[in-house]
Write an enzyme that holds these catalytic residues in place. Structure first.
Site, PDB file in Angstrom:
ATOM      1  CD  GLU A 115      -2.314  -1.408   2.852  1.00 56.71           C
ATOM      2  OE1 GLU A 115      -2.360  -0.428   3.612  1.00 56.71           O
ATOM      3  OE2 GLU A 115      -2.785  -2.513   3.151  1.00 56.71           O
ATOM      4  CE  LYS A 117       3.650   5.506   7.494  1.00 51.90           C
ATOM      5  NZ  LYS A 117       3.259   6.892   7.737  1.00 51.90           N
ATOM      6  CG  ASP A 119       2.445  12.538   5.378  1.00 53.38           C
ATOM      7  OD1 ASP A 119       2.348  12.028   6.505  1.00 53.38           O
ATOM      8  OD2 ASP A 119       3.268  13.418   5.093  1.00 53.38           O
ATOM      9  CE1 TYR A 225      -8.750   6.322  -2.249  1.00 54.30           C
ATOM     10  CE2 TYR A 225      -6.565   7.263  -1.905  1.00 54.30           C
ATOM     11  CZ  TYR A 225      -7.676   7.062  -2.708  1.00 54.30           C
ATOM     12  OH  TYR A 225      -7.713   7.598  -3.952  1.00 54.30           O
ATOM     13  CE  LYS A 323       8.577   7.629   7.673  1.00 52.36           C
ATOM     14  NZ  LYS A 323       7.648   8.425   8.423  1.00 52.36           N
ATOM     15  CB  CYS A 426      19.267  48.444  -7.304  1.00 54.18           C
ATOM     16  SG  CYS A 426      19.876  47.042  -8.245  1.00 54.18           S
ATOM     17  CB  CYS A 429      22.396  49.635 -10.912  1.00 51.70           C
ATOM     18  SG  CYS A 429      20.643  49.890 -10.600  1.00 51.70           S
ATOM     19  CB  CYS A 444      16.172  47.517  -9.459  1.00 47.34           C
ATOM     20  SG  CYS A 444      17.306  48.576 -10.356  1.00 47.34           S
ATOM     21  CB  CYS A 450      19.879  47.624 -13.270  1.00 53.24           C
ATOM     22  SG  CYS A 450      20.268  46.390 -12.020  1.00 53.24           S
TER      23      CYS A 450
HETATM   24  C1  9MJ Z   1      -1.156   4.624   5.801  1.00 54.95           C
HETATM   25  N1  9MJ Z   1      -0.848   5.614   6.591  1.00 54.95           N
HETATM   26  O1  9MJ Z   1      -1.319   4.791   4.605  1.00 54.95           O
HETATM   27  C2  9MJ Z   1      -1.509   1.774   7.807  1.00 54.95           C
HETATM   28  N2  9MJ Z   1      -1.318   3.333   6.379  1.00 54.95           N
HETATM   29  O2  9MJ Z   1      -1.819  -0.226   9.102  1.00 54.95           O
HETATM   30  C3  9MJ Z   1      -1.535   2.162   5.704  1.00 54.95           C
HETATM   31  N3  9MJ Z   1      -1.305   3.057   7.686  1.00 54.95           N
HETATM   32  C4  9MJ Z   1      -1.586   1.069   9.049  1.00 54.95           C
HETATM   33  N4  9MJ Z   1      -1.653   1.205   6.599  1.00 54.95           N
HETATM   34  C5  9MJ Z   1      -1.815  -0.580  10.402  1.00 54.95           C
HETATM   35  N5  9MJ Z   1      -1.610   2.065   4.356  1.00 54.95           N
HETATM   36  C6  9MJ Z   1      -1.586   0.513  11.144  1.00 54.95           C
HETATM   37  C7  9MJ Z   1      -1.424   1.586  10.281  1.00 54.95           C
END
Ligand code: 9MJ
Length: 688
Positions: A115, A117, A119, A225, A323, A426, A429, A444, A450
């Site tokens: 998957e 990750k 943020d 998601y 990561k 400036c 110049c 300027c 210049c």
């Molecule tokens: C994120 N942040 O996309 C988990 N997460 O699974 C995905 N976080 C997660 N899985 C278990 N894709 C704990 C956190």
């Protein structure tokens, strides 16, 4: 008895991590970048592993996250919400695989659910009899905040599940996030209003969810998601997972069939050797994804195997985040210098302590203008968070005011905080500097008097998309101007080999190359010539539109603001810039000298037959190997097509090169005709 240095360091790490956690999770005001936090946590975990006796039950390593805010009611999670451990390298990944293989004690290959990750912010959604009745943040994993009203406003989260025959209680877990485009818009609005901006989409999502007034949340475009399932039962108490698949991936698909969004990039991998490909694939499409990610997540897919592996204090043993390298780092603002651009704009440039971030060493960043400096509240010697995402130029996202030393006078003078003061004259110049009404930038007033503006104008004139003068790099332009061999772009065409060879370290061959390059550049096209003049806000596309509308330069020179506005994409500001440019005596002189030296083919008005793609909108995406983006764009435009940057219902054709990402998906969703590179070349060839 006094503490050992190791005990002291552990105490210090406890304090720092607790403070940072509080600022991040409770106050929504991150004070240090994730990478710095991760580094401290790693150090603490390493020390605790080496000195197990020093590990205490109140260590931040036991409990990542902060307490729920008092103003929201609390929700106790029926099953704790775990976070994820991280790996950052192949070595660490292989160690993870070895750990789980050893623990599972069998040679059956392990399938992984892969998957991106996201943020964002982890939340739990509880559906009773298919109706969304409760939403909660993760909080400290055991207890979170009740954010039901806010979550109900998130468009992609269903208030009622699709179908029937599912258990009475289903708890869905996933990530709430803010798409990049919504984040940019939110920050632009904040800047306009003079409000504080969010440092990144994650904080924007957190800030939007933690609103007591759910109307505010509703006005922010959040998304969701699912990444897993929590409590599932036929009553409130007894866990009953029978309805669920034994595959994590299939569970997500089950949720999807109930109407819960599932990230389209999620994949089921047959074994761990495919993990690297997934990581690299997601890294390569990262910039094209509509949401921010900071890595990938790999989960053992079999629920049976997951149960055998179990979990440690705060994270499952059956999953890890792999990561991406950090995109945010802390550094120090050493000084601010002022650069003068082609149009005289004076830009403050931050000189930073060099730091490796987002794959490159960053030592400069633009501070844009006085408004930006005021907004950041930044001073020389401040610690700042810098961010470099994708190809984007590095940015200073915030000032870490918590790191300021209160007693400034105890510091050596050159380390004390100092205000950033804009110059009145400036720096190149010495002409006076003005801030035009309604503009954020200082300029300027020296014009082509210049030196900086002269140099930048000539650099632009000879750049690749303009006259493309071979052998004339930025450094050489600076030398030619400094040696007073040239003052304007027109002077380039008066240069002789003898003139050029007077420049220090200029060999005979290089001088010859330059003169030759200038000679070749004497034949160009009208759009390139207009672009090369460097009129404010007249980029390549506007230059091409002007040329195709007016056909000859003389008409453009004398066109009025009203006439110019009839050209596609030319608004009143650009039109005024064009008129002003051609009114200035100095510019008139330079342009007429240039016209005497340079020529371009006459543009003839095209008949309908010569524009077989008239009014057809194309979007190009992915890597084009045979033609290249700008070549393809020019060829399509020559046939009358419009080439746009984004896919919409108005798009007629999407040309998808290699590694096409979200634009391709969107076009497929909209049922737009998709061409590959060869199809496009064949189409162009048919008409040429
Ligand atoms: C994120 N942040 O996309 C988990 N997460 O699974 C995905 N976080 C997660 N899985 C278990 N894709 C704990 C956190």
């Amino acid at each position: 008895m006094t503490d050992s240095p190791i005990e002291n360091r552990i105490k210090q790490l406890h304090q720092l991590l607790q403070d940072y956690n509080h600022q991040y999770y409770v106050l929504d005001e991150p004070s240090v970048p994730d990478a710095e936090y991760d580094g401290l946590m790693k150090e603490l975990i390493q020390l605790e592993t080496s000195y197990p006796k020093l590990k205490t039950i109140d260590s931040p390593s036991q409990k990542v996250g902060g307490k729920a805010l008092a103003s929201f009611s609390q929700v106790t999670h029926k099953i704790p919400m775990l976070s994820l451990d991280n790996v950052f390298s192949d070595e660490e990944w292989l160690a993870f695989v070895k750990r789980i293989t050893d623990k599972l004690l069998n040679n059956k290959s392990i399938m992984f659910c892969a998957e991106p990750k996201l943020d964002g912010l982890a939340v739990s959604l509880r559906y009773d009899n298919g109706i969304l009745v409760q939403a909660a943040t993760r909080g400290d994993g055991a207890v979170g905040e009740n954010i039901t009203e806010n979550v109900r406003t998130i468009k992609s989260i269903p208030l009622k599940l699709i179908g029937d025959g599912f258990p009475k209680v289903i708890e869905v877990r996933g990530e709430v996030f803010m798409p990049k485009a919504s984040f940019d818009m939110l920050n632009q609005q904040a800047i306009k209003k003079g409000d504080k901006t969010f440092a990144n989409p994650r904080n924007a999502a957190a800030g939007s969810l933690r609103q007591l007034d759910s109307k505010v949340t509703a006005s922010r475009n959040l998304a969701f998601y699912a990444y897993g399932v929590g409590f599932v039962g036929d009553d409130e108490i007894t866990l009953n997972e029978q309805w669920l698949s034994d595959s994590h991936y299939k569970r997500l698909e089950q949720l999807k069939s109930l109407g819960i969004p599932m990230c389209p990039e999620v994949k089921l991998l047959d074994n761990s050797t495919l993990v690297n490909d997934f990581y690299l694939h997601i890294l390569s499409v990262r910039d094209e994804l509509s949401y921010e990610i900071d890595g990938t997540v790999f989960k053992v897919d079999s629920i049976g195997q997951q149960k055998k592996l179990g979990f440690v204090a705060r994270a499952p043993r059956w999953a890890t985040a792999y990561k991406f390298p950090a995109q945010e780092e802390t550094t120090k603002l050493l000084d601010v210098e002022f650069q003068v651009g082609r149009t005289g704009a004076i830009t403050p440039v931050a000189r930073l302590e060099p730091k490796f971030v987002g794959g490159v060493t960053v030592s400069n960043a633009t501070l844009h203008n006085q408004d930006e400096i005021d907004r950041l509240g930044i001073k020389i010697n401040d610690f700042v968070t810098i961010r470099r995402a994708g190809d984007v130029i590095p940015q200073i996202v915030n000032v870490q005011t918590a790191k300021r030393v209160k007693e400034q006078s105890t510091l050596p003078v050159d380390e004390q905080l100092r205000d950033i003061i804009f110059p009145k004259h400036c720096p190149v110049c010495q002409s006076s500097v003005i801030r035009a009404e309604g503009e954020a930038v200082l300029r300027c007033t020296g014009g082509l008097f210049c030196g900086a503006q002269r140099k930048e104008a000539i650099k632009h004139f000879s750049s690749r998309k303009a006259l493309d003068i071979d052998g004339l790099g930025d450094k050489l332009v600076e030398q030619l101007v400094d040696e007073q061999l040239i003052k304007t772009p027109a002077d380039l065409f008066k240069l002789t080999e003898l003139d050029v060879s007077t420049i220090e370290r200029m060999g005979h061959k290089s001088a010859q190359n330059l003169i030759n390059g200038i000679k070749i550049a004497k034949t160009t096209t009208l759009p390139k010539f207009i672009y090369a003049l460097g009129i404010r806000e007249v980029g390549e596309t506007t230059a091409a539109n002007l040329a195709n509308y007016f056909f000859v330069l003389d008409t453009i020179k004398t066109a009025t603001v009203e006439e110019l506005q009839k050209v596609p994409d030319v608004g009143v500001i650009v039109a005024k810039n064009i008129v002003q440019f051609f009114q200035q005596t100095h510019n008139k002189e330079v342009v007429s000298e240039l016209e005497a030296a340079i020529s371009w083919p006459i543009i003839e008005e095209k008949s309908e037959e010569q524009q077989p793609l008239k009014d057809k909108v194309f979007v190009l995406t992915g890597t084009l190997n045979q033609m290249g983006r700008s070549e393809a764009k020019a060829a399509l435009q020559a046939l009358g097509a419009k080439v746009s940057g984004s896919v919409s219902a108005k798009t007629h054709y999407l040309v998808a090169g290699e590694k096409a990402g979200s634009k391709l998906t969107k076009a497929q969703d909209l049922g737009i005709n998709i061409l590959n590179e060869n199809d496009m070349i064949a189409l162009i060839g048919k008409y040429e």
